[in-house]
Write a protein that holds these residues in place. Sequence first.
Motif, short mmCIF file in Angstrom:
data_model
loop_
_atom_site.label_atom_id
_atom_site.label_comp_id
_atom_site.label_asym_id
_atom_site.label_seq_id
_atom_site.Cartn_x
_atom_site.Cartn_y
_atom_site.Cartn_z
N ARG A 21 0.79 -1.06 0.18
CA ARG A 21 -0.26 0.03 -0.06
C ARG A 21 0.76 1.11 -0.03
N LEU A 22 0.55 2.53 -0.93
CA LEU A 22 1.30 3.43 -0.87
C LEU A 22 0.87 4.66 -0.18
N VAL A 23 -0.70 4.64 0.18
CA VAL A 23 -1.37 5.84 0.38
C VAL A 23 -2.18 5.55 1.81
N GLY A 24 -2.46 6.49 2.56
CA GLY A 24 -3.76 6.31 3.59
C GLY A 24 -4.06 7.43 4.00
N ARG A 25 -5.02 7.48 4.67
CA ARG A 25 -5.85 8.64 5.23
C ARG A 25 -5.03 9.01 6.40
N GLY A 81 -10.72 0.84 8.09
CA GLY A 81 -11.21 0.00 6.90
C GLY A 81 -10.30 -0.91 6.41
N ARG A 82 -9.24 -1.22 6.81
CA ARG A 82 -8.39 -2.17 6.38
C ARG A 82 -7.75 -3.14 7.15
N THR A 83 -6.85 -4.09 6.70
CA THR A 83 -6.44 -5.29 7.56
C THR A 83 -4.97 -5.13 7.81
N SER A 142 -17.68 -3.66 17.26
CA SER A 142 -17.52 -4.07 15.81
C SER A 142 -16.63 -5.01 15.65
N ALA A 143 -16.76 -5.77 14.71
CA ALA A 143 -15.50 -6.95 14.36
C ALA A 143 -14.29 -6.00 13.40
N THR A 144 -14.59 -5.04 13.08
CA THR A 144 -13.35 -4.13 12.54
C THR A 144 -12.34 -4.02 13.04
N PRO A 145 -11.21 -4.46 12.44
CA PRO A 145 -9.90 -4.25 13.04
C PRO A 145 -9.59 -2.82 13.74
N PHE A 146 -9.16 -2.73 14.80
CA PHE A 146 -8.80 -1.48 15.59
C PHE A 146 -7.28 -1.39 15.66
N TRP A 147 -6.74 -0.27 15.18
CA TRP A 147 -5.22 -0.32 15.36
C TRP A 147 -4.72 0.55 16.38
N PRO A 148 -3.62 0.37 17.26
CA PRO A 148 -2.69 -0.65 16.61
C PRO A 148 -3.13 -1.99 17.23
#
Length: 476
Positions: A117-121, A264-266, A295-301
Amino acid sequence: MAPQRFREQYDQIQRSMPDVPLAIGPDDAGEFLYEKGVVLARDGEEARIVEDTVRRHFTAFAGLSADQVRRAGPESNRSGITRIRVADPGQGDGSGDPAVANALRALREPEGRTGRRLVGRNHVVSIAVNACPGDEPVPVEAGARPNPAAADGSHTPDGAVGVLVVDTGLMNDYRSYPLLAHTRGDAQVEECGEDGVLRQYCGHGTFIAGLVAAVAPDTDITVRGTLNDAGAILESEFGEKLFETVDRDGWPDILSLSAGTSNGRTDGLLGVDAFMRELRRQRTLLVACAGNNSSATPFWPAAYADLPGFEDAVLSVGALRGDGEYGACFSNHGAWVKAYAPGERLISALTGFDTPVPYVYQHSTYDDCRYGFGYACTCRHPRHTGALSEEGGSGKPDQVMFEGLAQWSGTSFATPVAAGMIAAHMSARAETDPRAARRQLMDANSEVAEVRGAKVPALVPATWRPVPVALPSPRT
């Protein structure tokens, strides 16, 4: 439409970052906050690819000329991240940012020459974005004891386990709480507003330190106010601040982190990628909260715990409800959450030990659990009316007084409970490797709870007291 409570917190965080225009994403879905008009890329060749691609694809749409697509700085830092301007951040409102979304689409797979991946918010990393009213503290009755209560044991200066809490700073009267006698760190910059009322999220770091000290008395706790008084920081700054903290204090045995964001990513966050790769090379164990969005959406870190190579370096922690048998309604969940600990209605140090401090609730409780749970969750009990929820309405926000201890809920607090259990295991076994201690503790643990139909490991301190989860009887 994003939940009303998320919008209330968006407004509050935006006020705490007046110079940073923020948007709700993705596309107004209410999952995370990010900086408008800016994307992140790694320094060097990857940043150049991003700039060139943005210039070619949509400068006219974004309202920029080709020479206005430029690096917003810094171009060189320890985290290896560059901010790149892709649109005028003053355009539009907080309901998403089409220019940033288009930049992400323009650089979607295949991802250039790097194969990654090159870019992110540029996300907001925060303790604050929580769709459940459990993230505001509640006064406790006079004479209430901490929960978990203080474990047996004493502090040994030469052998204490080092725990670094990255959060908000310490309240001015924290030393009045005996369990924090050996705690040091940054002071909260501004505890109260001009009206003398406690600001939201103040005391968060102090509350966490009190939980670690209760579960693991033989700890040297350092609290750093990395998240500032509002508990929020941009991803582009967060990685750099983490590096500054460990440069200042050294790599601890355990790093307790009760903040994060989904994206929104893994595959993690660009802004902390360099720090996480360095963490993997160290001996430090990162214990991180799973987040409070049900939510089951991954939460970082925290979700790094599920990425290859980070299994030993990161423990992600969800929250159990008051009886310890099931997951709390607000707790994030999924295979990436590796352990659960009590996180509902815990009691620890807040403020007001020397002089009582008033607090005005910012968010209102709901008539029913917003996630459909049937027990007395923090969505609806104890009842209170909040200032942000009632702006323009007829309700009057509730004001309470804090006098030392408080009750608070969230994966923010399950996390230091789990961190304290690992530290206590290290002390009891004379174990000097925190990652080995984590494995030993998890392997020996027989406690389980149920979360969304799955049996999960439950880390429950011996001094923790279950609290009732039945709804109180209506007043007559």
